[in-house]
Design a protein around this motif. Structure first.
Motif, mmCIF file in Angstrom:
data_model
loop_
_atom_site.group_PDB
_atom_site.id
_atom_site.type_symbol
_atom_site.label_atom_id
_atom_site.label_comp_id
_atom_site.label_asym_id
_atom_site.label_seq_id
_atom_site.Cartn_x
_atom_site.Cartn_y
_atom_site.Cartn_z
ATOM 1 N N ASP A 1 3.334 -7.161 4.215
ATOM 2 C CA ASP A 1 2.796 -7.250 2.851
ATOM 3 C C ASP A 1 2.119 -5.943 2.427
ATOM 4 O O ASP A 1 1.724 -5.787 1.286
ATOM 5 N N ARG A 2 2.045 -4.977 3.356
ATOM 6 C CA ARG A 2 1.464 -3.677 3.000
ATOM 7 C C ARG A 2 2.482 -2.547 2.956
ATOM 8 O O ARG A 2 2.251 -1.517 2.340
ATOM 9 N N LEU A 3 3.606 -2.736 3.647
ATOM 10 C CA LEU A 3 4.551 -1.626 3.823
ATOM 11 C C LEU A 3 5.948 -1.999 3.317
ATOM 12 O O LEU A 3 6.453 -3.081 3.610
ATOM 13 N N VAL A 4 6.575 -1.089 2.584
ATOM 14 C CA VAL A 4 7.896 -1.320 2.001
ATOM 15 C C VAL A 4 8.843 -0.205 2.434
ATOM 16 O O VAL A 4 8.456 0.961 2.485
ATOM 17 N N LEU A 5 10.077 -0.574 2.753
ATOM 18 C CA LEU A 5 11.094 0.419 3.101
ATOM 19 C C LEU A 5 12.106 0.513 1.974
ATOM 20 O O LEU A 5 12.626 -0.504 1.510
ATOM 21 N N TYR A 6 12.389 1.740 1.528
ATOM 22 C CA TYR A 6 13.439 1.959 0.538
ATOM 23 C C TYR A 6 14.605 2.682 1.208
ATOM 24 O O TYR A 6 14.406 3.566 2.044
ATOM 25 N N LEU A 7 15.807 2.281 0.821
ATOM 26 C CA LEU A 7 17.020 2.906 1.342
ATOM 27 C C LEU A 7 17.740 3.580 0.196
ATOM 28 O O LEU A 7 18.011 2.935 -0.823
ATOM 29 N N PHE A 8 18.059 4.852 0.363
ATOM 30 C CA PHE A 8 18.771 5.566 -0.689
ATOM 31 C C PHE A 8 20.165 5.918 -0.213
ATOM 32 O O PHE A 8 20.343 6.472 0.875
ATOM 33 N N GLN B 1 0.803 -1.218 0.000
ATOM 34 C CA GLN B 1 0.000 0.000 0.000
ATOM 35 C C GLN B 1 0.836 1.269 0.000
ATOM 36 O O GLN B 1 0.455 2.277 -0.565
ATOM 37 N N ALA B 2 1.976 1.232 0.689
ATOM 38 C CA ALA B 2 2.739 2.465 0.854
ATOM 39 C C ALA B 2 4.192 2.148 1.146
ATOM 40 O O ALA B 2 4.522 1.058 1.614
ATOM 41 N N ALA B 3 5.028 3.124 0.859
ATOM 42 C CA ALA B 3 6.456 2.968 1.104
ATOM 43 C C ALA B 3 6.944 4.083 2.019
ATOM 44 O O ALA B 3 6.329 5.143 2.113
ATOM 45 N N VAL B 4 8.028 3.791 2.724
ATOM 46 C CA VAL B 4 8.728 4.810 3.505
ATOM 47 C C VAL B 4 10.182 4.798 3.039
ATOM 48 O O VAL B 4 10.631 3.822 2.443
ATOM 49 N N LYS B 5 10.917 5.889 3.312
ATOM 50 C CA LYS B 5 12.316 5.860 2.915
ATOM 51 C C LYS B 5 13.254 6.382 3.998
ATOM 52 O O LYS B 5 12.882 7.185 4.845
#
Ligand SMILES: Nc1nc2c(ncn2[C@@H]2O[C@H](COP(=O)(O)OP(=O)(O)OP(=O)(O)O)[C@@H](O)[C@H]2O)c(=O)[nH]1
Ligand SMILES: [Mg+2]
Lengths: 206, 141
Positions: A89-96, A23-27
């Protein structure tokens, strides 16, 4: 817009597909001076092979005598390594991870404003290469934790000496890490998250 | 050996922001408590009229079967996001800069062919359950 013929376009491997329920991502942004281990850290915790995205930045306000026609503005391509961790299964973390000149990263719209927080990697052989980026995070009120990448030949300072040298507020976490190890990089992220959580509890987050 | 010494900076110490770029930026749209950002270029309007901004980690998902009317570029993009994919991943796989990517995606959003799922960003009053979910997820790594 001409990208290669559609059947040769690389896409995510089967195992790299996110579920429809995402559903949504955080970074989180990983910063630090040249060669401190940012790419290594992104790669060690990412569930996907690290990818690169880029953007062309025009640095406004640089040429004082900005005469149009002669191209006096500096255009720089800013590349950004990133990786991904599925949280639920709803939330994804991205690392930059942000290579290159840090003053350009801060032109990237929303990169720091929208991030949950940042990890500053420092190398004690060259502490000063991370000074500028720490100052920029402070100016923008981006919460961060400091991770000291333990290079074998690097001088070792007691944490409180590092805190003084980096002039960090007493609550900012400082941890040692080996960016090549997944568990160590994971612990750094956990440290940042615990710090963000404590800021949220005390209502201190900007 | 004594380490080199840094001096702390504080919020709002930045030099005045540079003048906005010549390209027309969408003005306003500032949420409460967030600093003004003159370079916010990727404001989009969804079918419901809600304003959304394409972030690096906005998740893009194709809505339905690929209609025959789309261009080959659009078809490629739609095939990539049959399962959700961030704008950053689309940009990486297609080898297109972020801003070019947002132009393509905005077209598809306007045409109702993809859905954009906005990221969760840092807030003055953060949702602690999100932070806790992230911690829990990291612990399982
Ligand atoms: N011993 C040791 N070496 C490391 C560690 N992290 C990274 N390195 C090595 O340091 C070198 C630089 O690491 P990178 O991850 O490329 O650094 P970077 O910050 O991404 O560098 P730039 O993008 O060029 O600024 C590589 O050769 C890594 O293998 C660490 O924790 N310990
Ligand atoms: Mg790098």
């Amino acid at each position: 817009m001409d990208f290669k013929s559609s059947d040769t376009i690389p896409g995510p491997r089967t195992e790299d597909h996110l579920p429809q329920t995402a559903q949504a991502a955080v970074k989180i942004v990983i910063v630090g001076g040249f060669g401190v281990g940012k790419t290594t850290m992104v790669g060690s915790v990412s569930e996907i092979r690290p990818l690169t995205t880029e953007e062309t930045m025009t640095q406004a306000g640089v040429g004082v005598d900005d005469n149009y026609g002669s191209d006096s503005k500096t255009a720089t391509t800013v590349a950004m390594d990133f990786g991904r961790i599925s949280i639920t299964d709803r939330l994804v973390l991205y690392l930059f991870g942000t290579p290159g000149q840090e003053r350009f990263w801060f032109l990237w719209n929303g990169l720091f404003e929208g991030a949950l927080g940042a990890v500053v990697l420092v190398d004690t052989r060259r502490l000063e290469v991370s000074f500028d980026v720490i100052g920029r995070l402070e100016e923008r009120g981006v919460p961060f934790a400091v991770a000291v990448n333990s290079f074998p030949d690097a001088p070792r300072y007691p944490v409180e000496e590092l805190r003084t040298a980096l002039d960090l507020a007493p609550d900012i976490p400082i941890v040692e890490c080996d960016a090549r190890r997944r568990s160590s990089s994971r612990d750094v992220l956990m440290t940042l998250m615990r710090f963000l959580h404590s800021l949220a509890m005390t209502g201190a987050l900007v | 050996m004594t380490p080199p010494q840094r001096k702390r900076r504080h919020p709002g110490q930045e030099p005045p922001p540079p003048p906005p770029p010549p390209r027309a930026a969408e003005p306003g749209g500032e949420e409460q408590g967030r600093p003004k950002n003159p370079e916010r270029l990727y404001v989009i309007t969804g079918p419901d009229g809600a304003r959304a901004e394409l972030d690096l980690v906005t998740l893009i998902v194709a809505r339905e079967e690929i209609p025959p009317s789309v261009t080959p570029e659009q078809a490629t993009l739609l095939r990539l996001c049959t399962s959700p994919l961030s704008v950053a991943e689309l940009s990486a796989y297609l080898g297109l800069p972020f801003s070019a990517m947002t132009v393509l995606i905005t077209e598809l959003i306007t045409a109702g062919l993809v859905q954009a799922r906005a990221p969760i960003v840092r807030q003055a009053l953060p949702d602690r359950s999100i932070l806790e979910a992230v911690m829990h997820g990291l612990q399982k790594l």
